[in-house]
Enzyme design. Structure first.
Site, mmCIF file in Angstrom:
data_model
loop_
_atom_site.group_PDB
_atom_site.id
_atom_site.type_symbol
_atom_site.label_atom_id
_atom_site.label_comp_id
_atom_site.label_asym_id
_atom_site.label_seq_id
_atom_site.Cartn_x
_atom_site.Cartn_y
_atom_site.Cartn_z
ATOM 1 N N ARG A 27 71.916 146.294 51.588
ATOM 2 C CA ARG A 27 70.662 146.552 50.884
ATOM 3 C C ARG A 27 70.865 147.409 49.633
ATOM 4 O O ARG A 27 70.195 147.203 48.614
ATOM 5 C CB ARG A 27 69.695 147.262 51.854
ATOM 6 C CG ARG A 27 68.500 147.929 51.219
ATOM 7 C CD ARG A 27 67.765 148.799 52.227
ATOM 8 N NE ARG A 27 68.611 149.851 52.789
ATOM 9 C CZ ARG A 27 68.851 151.015 52.204
ATOM 10 N NH1 ARG A 27 68.324 151.277 51.016
ATOM 11 N NH2 ARG A 27 69.609 151.925 52.778
ATOM 12 N N GLU A 64 65.156 169.311 58.821
ATOM 13 C CA GLU A 64 64.580 167.974 58.757
ATOM 14 C C GLU A 64 63.914 167.628 60.089
ATOM 15 O O GLU A 64 62.800 167.082 60.118
ATOM 16 C CB GLU A 64 65.665 166.949 58.427
ATOM 17 C CG GLU A 64 65.124 165.522 58.344
ATOM 18 C CD GLU A 64 66.226 164.480 58.312
ATOM 19 O OE1 GLU A 64 66.067 163.477 57.600
ATOM 20 O OE2 GLU A 64 67.239 164.647 59.032
ATOM 21 N N TRP A 86 65.857 163.705 51.254
ATOM 22 C CA TRP A 86 64.929 162.571 51.177
ATOM 23 C C TRP A 86 64.476 162.275 49.745
ATOM 24 O O TRP A 86 63.643 161.395 49.533
ATOM 25 C CB TRP A 86 63.699 162.842 52.050
ATOM 26 C CG TRP A 86 63.907 162.488 53.485
ATOM 27 C CD1 TRP A 86 64.287 163.323 54.503
ATOM 28 C CD2 TRP A 86 63.757 161.192 54.080
ATOM 29 N NE1 TRP A 86 64.378 162.632 55.675
ATOM 30 C CE2 TRP A 86 64.052 161.326 55.455
ATOM 31 C CE3 TRP A 86 63.389 159.933 53.579
ATOM 32 C CZ2 TRP A 86 63.995 160.251 56.340
ATOM 33 C CZ3 TRP A 86 63.338 158.868 54.472
ATOM 34 C CH2 TRP A 86 63.634 159.024 55.824
ATOM 35 N N TYR A 128 58.977 158.721 60.085
ATOM 36 C CA TYR A 128 59.189 159.302 61.409
ATOM 37 C C TYR A 128 58.065 160.195 61.926
ATOM 38 O O TYR A 128 57.527 159.974 63.013
ATOM 39 C CB TYR A 128 60.495 160.101 61.424
ATOM 40 C CG TYR A 128 61.721 159.277 61.121
ATOM 41 C CD1 TYR A 128 62.338 158.522 62.116
ATOM 42 C CD2 TYR A 128 62.283 159.263 59.844
ATOM 43 C CE1 TYR A 128 63.465 157.765 61.845
ATOM 44 C CE2 TYR A 128 63.412 158.511 59.564
ATOM 45 C CZ TYR A 128 64.001 157.767 60.570
ATOM 46 O OH TYR A 128 65.117 157.016 60.300
ATOM 47 N N ARG A 160 61.056 156.423 84.399
ATOM 48 C CA ARG A 160 61.973 155.708 83.507
ATOM 49 C C ARG A 160 61.301 155.344 82.185
ATOM 50 O O ARG A 160 61.840 154.545 81.413
ATOM 51 C CB ARG A 160 62.484 154.450 84.212
ATOM 52 C CG ARG A 160 63.344 154.742 85.434
ATOM 53 C CD ARG A 160 63.946 153.471 86.016
ATOM 54 N NE ARG A 160 62.946 152.659 86.680
ATOM 55 C CZ ARG A 160 62.684 152.690 87.995
ATOM 56 N NH1 ARG A 160 63.343 153.549 88.764
ATOM 57 N NH2 ARG A 160 61.784 151.897 88.528
ATOM 58 N N CYS A 180 65.892 154.531 60.996
ATOM 59 C CA CYS A 180 67.267 154.238 61.422
ATOM 60 C C CYS A 180 67.469 154.746 62.842
ATOM 61 O O CYS A 180 67.922 154.009 63.707
ATOM 62 C CB CYS A 180 68.268 154.892 60.478
ATOM 63 S SG CYS A 180 68.237 154.217 58.807
ATOM 64 N N ARG A 200 69.619 152.045 64.975
ATOM 65 C CA ARG A 200 69.863 150.653 64.584
ATOM 66 C C ARG A 200 70.848 150.550 63.432
ATOM 67 O O ARG A 200 71.602 149.588 63.314
ATOM 68 C CB ARG A 200 68.543 149.980 64.161
ATOM 69 C CG ARG A 200 67.946 150.579 62.906
ATOM 70 C CD ARG A 200 66.911 149.701 62.225
ATOM 71 N NE ARG A 200 66.435 150.363 61.011
ATOM 72 C CZ ARG A 200 66.952 150.200 59.805
ATOM 73 N NH1 ARG A 200 67.971 149.376 59.625
ATOM 74 N NH2 ARG A 200 66.478 150.860 58.769
ATOM 75 N N SER A 201 70.838 151.544 62.529
ATOM 76 C CA SER A 201 71.670 151.513 61.322
ATOM 77 C C SER A 201 72.263 152.896 61.128
ATOM 78 O O SER A 201 71.533 153.892 61.144
ATOM 79 C CB SER A 201 70.821 151.119 60.109
ATOM 80 O OG SER A 201 71.588 151.157 58.916
ATOM 81 N N VAL A 202 73.584 152.948 60.941
ATOM 82 C CA VAL A 202 74.284 154.229 60.968
ATOM 83 C C VAL A 202 75.203 154.367 59.765
ATOM 84 O O VAL A 202 76.217 153.660 59.660
ATOM 85 C CB VAL A 202 75.125 154.369 62.257
ATOM 86 C CG1 VAL A 202 75.703 155.773 62.353
ATOM 87 C CG2 VAL A 202 74.312 154.005 63.486
ATOM 88 N N ASP A 203 74.848 155.255 58.845
ATOM 89 C CA ASP A 203 75.747 155.678 57.781
ATOM 90 C C ASP A 203 76.723 156.644 58.440
ATOM 91 O O ASP A 203 76.418 157.815 58.648
ATOM 92 C CB ASP A 203 74.937 156.352 56.669
ATOM 93 C CG ASP A 203 75.785 156.983 55.584
ATOM 94 O OD1 ASP A 203 77.027 157.050 55.726
ATOM 95 O OD2 ASP A 203 75.206 157.455 54.586
ATOM 96 N N HIS A 241 78.341 151.625 59.956
ATOM 97 C CA HIS A 241 79.018 151.236 58.727
ATOM 98 C C HIS A 241 79.518 152.419 57.913
ATOM 99 O O HIS A 241 79.007 153.536 58.013
ATOM 100 C CB HIS A 241 78.094 150.371 57.849
ATOM 101 C CG HIS A 241 76.737 150.959 57.652
ATOM 102 N ND1 HIS A 241 75.661 150.654 58.476
ATOM 103 C CD2 HIS A 241 76.261 151.827 56.732
ATOM 104 C CE1 HIS A 241 74.590 151.307 58.065
ATOM 105 N NE2 HIS A 241 74.937 152.037 57.011
ATOM 106 N N LEU A 242 80.520 152.131 57.117
ATOM 107 C CA LEU A 242 81.023 153.038 56.091
ATOM 108 C C LEU A 242 80.789 152.380 54.744
ATOM 109 O O LEU A 242 81.228 151.244 54.514
ATOM 110 C CB LEU A 242 82.523 153.296 56.267
ATOM 111 C CG LEU A 242 82.965 154.304 57.309
ATOM 112 C CD1 LEU A 242 84.478 154.216 57.495
ATOM 113 C CD2 LEU A 242 82.556 155.724 56.910
ATOM 114 N N TYR A 243 80.107 153.061 53.857
ATOM 115 C CA TYR A 243 79.928 152.534 52.504
ATOM 116 C C TYR A 243 81.282 152.522 51.785
ATOM 117 O O TYR A 243 82.161 153.352 52.064
ATOM 118 C CB TYR A 243 78.905 153.365 51.738
ATOM 119 C CG TYR A 243 77.495 153.112 52.212
ATOM 120 C CD1 TYR A 243 76.855 151.911 51.919
ATOM 121 C CD2 TYR A 243 76.825 154.060 52.981
ATOM 122 C CE1 TYR A 243 75.573 151.659 52.369
ATOM 123 C CE2 TYR A 243 75.528 153.811 53.438
ATOM 124 C CZ TYR A 243 74.918 152.606 53.136
ATOM 125 O OH TYR A 243 73.654 152.350 53.591
ATOM 126 N N ALA A 297 74.101 156.467 49.528
ATOM 127 C CA ALA A 297 73.746 155.128 49.032
ATOM 128 C C ALA A 297 72.245 154.918 49.233
ATOM 129 O O ALA A 297 71.747 155.096 50.350
ATOM 130 C CB ALA A 297 74.537 154.070 49.780
#
Length: 298
Positions: A27, A64, A86, A128, A160, A180, A200-203, A241-243, A297
């Site tokens: 993205r 944060e 941010w 959030y 649960r 994320c 879900r998405s990890v820098d 991921h790693l940019y 990024a």
């Protein structure tokens, strides 16, 4: 093997992404190496997973988290605490919509000093904090998910269904950045509160270390409010991921040996979950390697 430092879970992930990551355009346009599906586990009784192979500015992450808990979605309050993590997203929107190539410093100063400007350009949409504390149902009623979690832990700790999340499909297109770190689930066993975070998405280089210590801070606060001890922190990553502009920094970090994890301590018992301040937190025994700088990024 049994005595292997728990930080190697993170270092192993760095190495796995570097060695086996799928190269792709993302993205942001920066490009990244990506793997899918990862899991780590840390016993908070043995220390907080605050990385030692580079300095992590933990106060920024905790500030944060405290901001999320207020339900606020405007960066003005963060900037007043010198938290700038941010700013990139509203700044990019401002530049795109106005055509003014204003510097980040000037933009942030205007957000801090001009309430009307902050209201128009500093808001991130229903991110959030809005979803955690003021999730709006189809009938218009708002739901405080954090209060619900604390109530369930106090009254039905074997449930649960003790969780909260931020992926409100109806609101996604109005958010500066879709969530994320999405789902937080809690589990009580033998007087200890464990937390599992699904992200879900990890820098991996920049975001992940912040997400870990911020979640541990939240877990510690909720445990205190429910008269429990912090247990395990379990983290599950989706797209990890790693940019491409972080690869050298990751390789540098892999040359460093972990040092003992510090302890995250609450110096007082707050009246409720909304009563915590950054001054209530202390990190004891943190002796990290030097900070490793990298660009976010956007």
């Amino acid at each position: 093997m049994l005595n292997r430092h728990p930080e190697y879970q993170y270092l192993d992930l760095l190495n796995q992404v570097l060695e086996h990551g799928d190269r792709r355009i993302d993205r942001t346009g920066v490009g990244a190496l990506s793997i899918f599906g990862a899991m780590t586990r840390f016993d908070l009784g043995a220390g907080a997973p605050l990385l030692t192979t580079k300095r992590v500015f933990w106060k920024t992450a905790v500030k944060e988290m405290l901001w999320f808990l207020t339900g606020d979605t405007n960066i003005q309050a963060l900037l007043k605490q010198n938290v700038r993590i941010w700013s990139d997203w509203p700044l990019a929107r401002y530049r795109k919509e106005t055509g003014e190539d204003v510097s980040q410093e000037v933009f942030e100063r205007r957000v801090v000093e001009d309430d009307a400007f902050a209201q128009k350009w500093g808001d991130l949409g229903p991110v959030y904090g809005k979803q955690w504390r003021r999730w709006q149902g189809p009938d218009g009623r708002e739901h405080d998910q954090i209060a619900g979690v604390i109530d369930a832990l106090r009254t039905n700790p074997s449930s649960r269904r003790i969780l909260f999340h931020a992926w409100n499909v109806a609101d996604i297109d109005r958010m500066a950045l879709p969530p994320c770190h999405m789902v937080y689930q809690f589990h009580v066993s033998k007087g200890r509160l464990s937390c599992m975070l699904l992200q879900r998405s990890v820098d991996l280089l920049l975001g992940c270390p912040f997400n870990w210590i911020a979640t541990v801070a939240l877990q510690t606060m909720i445990a205190q409010q429910c008269d429990l001890e912090p247990g395990d922190f379990v983290w599950v990553g989706g797209d990890v991921h790693l940019y491409l502009n972080h690869l050298e920094q990751a390789r540098l970090q892999l040359t460093r040996a972990p040092r003992p994890f510090p302890k995250l301590i609450l110096k007082r018992r707050a009246e409720n979950i909304d009563d915590y301040r950054i001054e209530d937190f202390e990190v004891e025994g943190y002796d990290p390697h030097p900070h490793i700088a990298a660009e976010v990024a956007v």
